[in-house]
Design an enzyme around this catalytic site. Structure first.
Site, PDB file in Angstrom:
ATOM      1  N   ARG A   1      27.891  17.936  47.645  1.00 40.85           N
ATOM      2  CA  ARG A   1      28.641  17.627  46.594  1.00 40.85           C
ATOM      3  C   ARG A   1      27.935  18.535  45.164  1.00 40.85           C
ATOM      4  NH1 ARG A   1      26.649  12.774  48.539  1.00 40.85           N
ATOM      5  NH2 ARG A   1      28.548  11.627  49.389  1.00 40.85           N
TER       6      ARG A   1
ATOM      7  N   LYS B   1      36.597  27.596  36.737  1.00 45.18           N
ATOM      8  CA  LYS B   1      37.579  27.225  37.735  1.00 45.18           C
ATOM      9  C   LYS B   1      37.261  27.913  39.329  1.00 45.18           C
ATOM     10  CE  LYS B   1      41.712  28.218  35.416  1.00 45.18           C
ATOM     11  NZ  LYS B   1      43.206  28.203  35.480  1.00 45.18           N
TER      12      LYS B   1
ATOM     13  N   GLU C   1      43.705  41.848  30.863  1.00 48.33           N
ATOM     14  CA  GLU C   1      43.253  40.438  30.550  1.00 48.33           C
ATOM     15  C   GLU C   1      42.529  40.304  29.138  1.00 48.33           C
ATOM     16  OE1 GLU C   1      43.898  37.703  32.181  1.00 48.33           O
ATOM     17  OE2 GLU C   1      44.986  38.750  33.819  1.00 48.33           O
TER      18      GLU C   1
ATOM     19  N   LYS D   1      36.987  33.696  25.275  1.00 48.02           N
ATOM     20  CA  LYS D   1      37.098  32.821  26.091  1.00 48.02           C
ATOM     21  C   LYS D   1      36.304  31.730  26.195  1.00 48.02           C
ATOM     22  CE  LYS D   1      38.387  31.982  30.933  1.00 48.02           C
ATOM     23  NZ  LYS D   1      38.581  32.212  32.247  1.00 48.02           N
TER      24      LYS D   1
ATOM     25  N   GLU E   1      41.528  22.368  31.095  1.00 49.56           N
ATOM     26  CA  GLU E   1      42.847  22.868  30.774  1.00 49.56           C
ATOM     27  C   GLU E   1      43.655  22.005  30.481  1.00 49.56           C
ATOM     28  OE1 GLU E   1      43.288  26.382  33.459  1.00 49.56           O
ATOM     29  OE2 GLU E   1      45.175  25.851  33.665  1.00 49.56           O
TER      30      GLU E   1
ATOM     31  N   ARG F   1      43.712  25.851  26.546  1.00 50.58           N
ATOM     32  CA  ARG F   1      43.501  27.129  27.608  1.00 50.58           C
ATOM     33  C   ARG F   1      44.757  27.495  27.886  1.00 50.58           C
ATOM     34  NH1 ARG F   1      38.381  25.842  31.376  1.00 50.58           N
ATOM     35  NH2 ARG F   1      38.702  27.273  32.873  1.00 50.58           N
TER      36      ARG F   1
ATOM     37  N   ASN G   1      47.722  31.652  29.476  1.00 49.89           N
ATOM     38  CA  ASN G   1      48.987  32.084  30.176  1.00 49.89           C
ATOM     39  C   ASN G   1      50.052  32.967  29.297  1.00 49.89           C
ATOM     40  OD1 ASN G   1      48.454  30.531  32.580  1.00 49.89           O
ATOM     41  ND2 ASN G   1      49.013  28.544  31.521  1.00 49.89           N
TER      42      ASN G   1
ATOM     43  N   HIS H   1      52.444  35.168  31.210  1.00 48.25           N
ATOM     44  CA  HIS H   1      52.500  34.987  32.605  1.00 48.25           C
ATOM     45  C   HIS H   1      53.956  34.444  32.912  1.00 48.25           C
ATOM     46  CE1 HIS H   1      48.281  35.434  32.611  1.00 48.25           C
ATOM     47  NE2 HIS H   1      48.328  34.953  33.805  1.00 48.25           N
TER      48      HIS H   1
ATOM     49  N   HIS I   1      54.747  36.375  35.974  1.00 56.91           N
ATOM     50  CA  HIS I   1      54.748  35.856  37.416  1.00 56.91           C
ATOM     51  C   HIS I   1      56.017  36.242  38.109  1.00 56.91           C
ATOM     52  CE1 HIS I   1      51.393  32.504  37.180  1.00 56.91           C
ATOM     53  NE2 HIS I   1      51.006  33.657  37.889  1.00 56.91           N
TER      54      HIS I   1
ATOM     55  N   HIS J   1      48.816  41.958  39.702  1.00 52.01           N
ATOM     56  CA  HIS J   1      48.991  40.822  38.780  1.00 52.01           C
ATOM     57  C   HIS J   1      48.867  41.309  37.049  1.00 52.01           C
ATOM     58  CE1 HIS J   1      48.576  36.940  37.515  1.00 52.01           C
ATOM     59  NE2 HIS J   1      47.469  37.291  36.863  1.00 52.01           N
TER      60      HIS J   1
HETATM   61  N1  LIG Z   1      38.563  31.345  38.463  1.00 55.27           N
HETATM   62  C1  LIG Z   1      39.492  31.839  37.235  1.00 55.27           C
HETATM   63  O1  LIG Z   1      39.372  31.455  36.195  1.00 55.27           O
HETATM   64  C2  LIG Z   1      40.311  32.972  37.680  1.00 55.27           C
HETATM   65  C3  LIG Z   1      40.870  33.685  36.781  1.00 55.27           C
HETATM   66  C4  LIG Z   1      41.576  34.718  36.924  1.00 55.27           C
HETATM   67  C5  LIG Z   1      42.038  35.179  38.362  1.00 55.27           C
HETATM   68  N2  LIG Z   1      41.250  34.349  39.277  1.00 55.27           N
HETATM   69  C6  LIG Z   1      41.390  34.717  40.718  1.00 55.27           C
HETATM   70  O2  LIG Z   1      40.773  36.235  40.741  1.00 55.27           O
HETATM   71  C7  LIG Z   1      41.514  36.697  42.161  1.00 55.27           C
HETATM   72  C8  LIG Z   1      41.788  38.222  41.756  1.00 55.27           C
HETATM   73  O3  LIG Z   1      40.612  38.806  41.410  1.00 55.27           O
HETATM   74  P1  LIG Z   1      40.347  40.340  41.281  1.00 55.27           P
HETATM   75  O4  LIG Z   1      41.344  40.982  40.494  1.00 55.27           O
HETATM   76  O5  LIG Z   1      38.845  40.768  40.797  1.00 55.27           O
HETATM   77  O6  LIG Z   1      40.632  40.851  42.953  1.00 55.27           O
HETATM   78  P2  LIG Z   1      39.571  40.758  44.014  1.00 55.27           P
HETATM   79  O7  LIG Z   1      38.346  40.050  43.898  1.00 55.27           O
HETATM   80  O8  LIG Z   1      40.431  40.895  45.051  1.00 55.27           O
HETATM   81  O9  LIG Z   1      38.868  42.356  43.928  1.00 55.27           O
HETATM   82  C9  LIG Z   1      39.751  43.513  44.030  1.00 55.27           C
HETATM   83  C10 LIG Z   1      39.054  44.364  44.895  1.00 55.27           C
HETATM   84  O10 LIG Z   1      38.215  45.366  44.322  1.00 55.27           O
HETATM   85  C11 LIG Z   1      37.211  45.447  45.064  1.00 55.27           C
HETATM   86  N3  LIG Z   1      35.738  45.371  44.053  1.00 55.27           N
HETATM   87  C12 LIG Z   1      35.242  44.517  43.778  1.00 55.27           C
HETATM   88  N4  LIG Z   1      34.287  44.993  42.663  1.00 55.27           N
HETATM   89  C13 LIG Z   1      34.302  46.123  43.020  1.00 55.27           C
HETATM   90  C14 LIG Z   1      33.481  47.326  42.454  1.00 55.27           C
HETATM   91  N5  LIG Z   1      32.601  47.272  41.511  1.00 55.27           N
HETATM   92  N6  LIG Z   1      33.860  48.595  43.064  1.00 55.27           N
HETATM   93  C15 LIG Z   1      34.904  48.881  43.844  1.00 55.27           C
HETATM   94  N7  LIG Z   1      35.528  47.786  44.468  1.00 55.27           N
HETATM   95  C16 LIG Z   1      35.289  46.400  43.871  1.00 55.27           C
HETATM   96  C17 LIG Z   1      37.129  44.103  46.107  1.00 55.27           C
HETATM   97  O11 LIG Z   1      36.576  44.340  47.127  1.00 55.27           O
HETATM   98  C18 LIG Z   1      38.677  44.064  46.275  1.00 55.27           C
HETATM   99  O12 LIG Z   1      39.119  44.868  47.100  1.00 55.27           O
HETATM  100  C19 LIG Z   1      42.639  35.985  42.357  1.00 55.27           C
HETATM  101  O13 LIG Z   1      42.384  35.298  43.555  1.00 55.27           O
HETATM  102  C20 LIG Z   1      42.916  34.901  41.159  1.00 55.27           C
HETATM  103  O14 LIG Z   1      43.205  33.885  41.589  1.00 55.27           O
HETATM  104  C21 LIG Z   1      40.529  33.376  39.105  1.00 55.27           C
END
Ligand SMILES: NC(=O)c1ccc[n+]([C@@H]2O[C@H](COP(=O)([O-])OP(=O)(O)OC[C@H]3O[C@@H](n4cnc5c(N)ncnc54)[C@H](O)[C@@H]3O)[C@@H](O)[C@H]2O)c1
Length: 439
Positions: free
Chosen positions: A213, A235, A277, A314, A324, A328, A332, A335, A339, A351
């Site tokens: 939990r 999130k 972003e 943020k 949200e 929040r 978007n 988006h 999307h 993305h």
């Molecule tokens: N929780 C939230 O509020 C929130 C907000 C936006 C996106 N997300 C989620 O985040 C994800 C996308 O995240 P992302 O864009 O970071 O992608 P990711 O986590 O897939 O990372 C992208 C790539 O970069 C590599 N990497 C990470 N750090 C590195 C570094 N310092 N040097 C070299 N390589 C590195 C990783 O191994 C991966 O191959 C999605 O699943 C999305 O749904 C969550």
């Protein structure tokens, strides 16, 4: 009768005056604590001391019936002092940006600190209590040195590294993480540390949220997207049956530590994606941040302040709308069509690139040319040749659609936004106008 009430009110006024004096004194001492913590690189939040203070002070109360009220009051006072300490620290650190920036994200269930500091990974034990069982979660695209630094500093650390990519963010991998914790005998006082991008953060965060939990979750984001966006707000989620983020929860981290040196190894395309972003945040909330990104000559050198500023924005959003409900949704921006482009282009654009292009549809012409100029400056795409009909078919599937209209974020002037409901026909007009098609 009135004399009696006036008498009581007079006593209350006296108490309030005395409390105001003591409150001021407490805050001044808070500033001194912040100064000390800043000089000695200590974290703002000290959970053990907080608990101790609550225990000790409730003993001074004779009336059992007010003990719970007092605990709430004391908690609130400590939270306010911490916020004041954080703001004080921020002012100090802004003059010493090379030494780091601290923010506190306030949340009714768990407020937490965010540390932005180049080189923080080298002394991460100053920020995280690693003297317990710690599961360090990462993926195989993250340079191993990053998560190994955390492991080396922990007394009883275990690592779990999964294959990089969105496809790992699923129930199966959640299962692997939970099994590891069960096998290693993790208890509620142990912790999970995520070292990686948004995928690692979302997956490890959800595992921490659900194990027994909820156990302590620390996030060390290493992509720019994760640093400026995913790391705060609580999130956490995994994908299920191909549906993104459909199983998840709001779960606040115990702390977020951002070492912007990790961005040096990040693929440039991913770096630019993260920048979108920050640009999105600036376009909707902050002219100064927008100008900073637009005018920067060496963005890598200024990335600390850009990350800090984007997170400050943020933070305001998630504090005001932790679950949200409304505000929040501003995140978007870009988006609705973004999307659609992402789905229609079947992986041609990432993305962030899609969100960048998507922003150009829902803004005034002046804002459009400003955003477009910044996207071009950083080599980001500004146009696709996907037909308006194809885009419209995906806009029609938008989660934010209700009946014949879709909720969109519109920017008329940089730094200001409107949340509005738009008819599908008007959206089609906007798309057609930009895709140069005949209606
Ligand atoms: N929780 C939230 O509020 C929130 C907000 C936006 C996106 N997300 C989620 O985040 C994800 C996308 O995240 P992302 O864009 O970071 O992608 P990711 O986590 O897939 O990372 C992208 C790539 O970069 C590599 N990497 C990470 N750090 C590195 C570094 N310092 N040097 C070299 N390589 C590195 C990783 O191994 C991966 O191959 C999605 O699943 C999305 O749904 C969550």
């Amino acid at each position: 009768m009135m004399d009696e009430l006036d008498g009581i009110r007079q006593q209350l006024n006296d108490i309030d005056r005395e409390m105001a004096r003591l409150f001021e004194r407490r805050m001044q001492l808070g500033a001194r604590v912040a100064d000390y913590k800043y000089r000695h690189k200590l974290p703002i939040l000290d959970t053990c001391r907080q608990f101790e203070v609550l225990q000790r002070n409730s003993q001074f109360l004779a009336d059992e019936s007010i003990k719970d009220y007092y605990a709430d009051f004391q908690q609130k006072v400590m939270e306010l002092t911490r916020g004041y300490e954080a703001d004080f620290m921020l002012k100090t650190t802004e003059d010493h940006s090379s030494e780091g920036t601290f923010l506190t994200v306030r949340h009714s269930e768990q407020s937490y600190d965010v540390v932005i500091e180049r080189g923080a990974l080298a002394h991460i034990a100053d920020y995280i209590n690693l003297e317990r069982k710690v599961l360090v979660v990462s993926d195989d695209g993250v340079p191993t040195d990053y998560w190994k630094r955390v492991l080396e500093q922990s007394g009883q650390g275990f690592s779990l590294v999964f294959p990089a990519g969105e496809k790992s963010k699923d129930m199966q991998m959640l299962n692997v993480i939970i099994s590891q914790m069960v096998r290693r005998g993790f208890t509620r006082s142990d912790a999970v540390v995520a070292v990686g991008g948004g995928v690692v953060g979302d997956l490890a965060g959800f595992a921490a949220a659900t194990y027994m939990r909820g156990i302590d979750f620390y996030n060390i984001p290493t992509t720019l997207l994760a640093q400026v966006d995913a790391s705060i707000g609580g999130k956490t989620a995994v994908n299920f049956d191909g549906i993104k983020n459909v199983v998840g929860s709001f779960y606040q981290p115990a702390k977020v530590i951002i070492d912007t040196n990790t961005l040096r190894t990040l693929d440039r395309r991913l770096f630019r994606e993260g920048l979108v972003e920050a640009l999105k945040m600036a376009a909707t909330f902050s002219r100064p941040l927008f100008d900073k990104i637009r005018d920067s000559e060496h963005i890598e050198d200024e990335i600390d302040t850009i990350v800090a500023e984007a997170l400050r924005l943020k933070k305001r959003i998630v504090e005001e709308d932790p679950y949200e409900q409304k505000l929040r949704r501003v995140l978007n921006f870009g988006h609705t069509v973004g999307h659609a482009i992402e789905t229609a282009s079947e992986g041609e654009y990432c993305h962030g690139e899609c969100v960048g292009m998507g922003m150009l549809f829902f803004c005034s012409s002046t804002v459009r040319s400003e955003i477009q100029a910044v996207l071009e400056k950083y080599g980001l795409p500004t146009r696709t040749d996907i037909s308006a009909d194809a885009l419209m078919s995906f806009v029609g599937h938008d989660k934010k659609r209700s009946g014949d209209s879709v909720n969109v974020v519109y920017v008329n002037e940089i730094g200001k936004f409107e949340l509005k409901s738009m008819q599908m026909a008007s959206i089609k007009e906007l798309i057609c106008a930009r895709q140069n098609c005949s209606e």
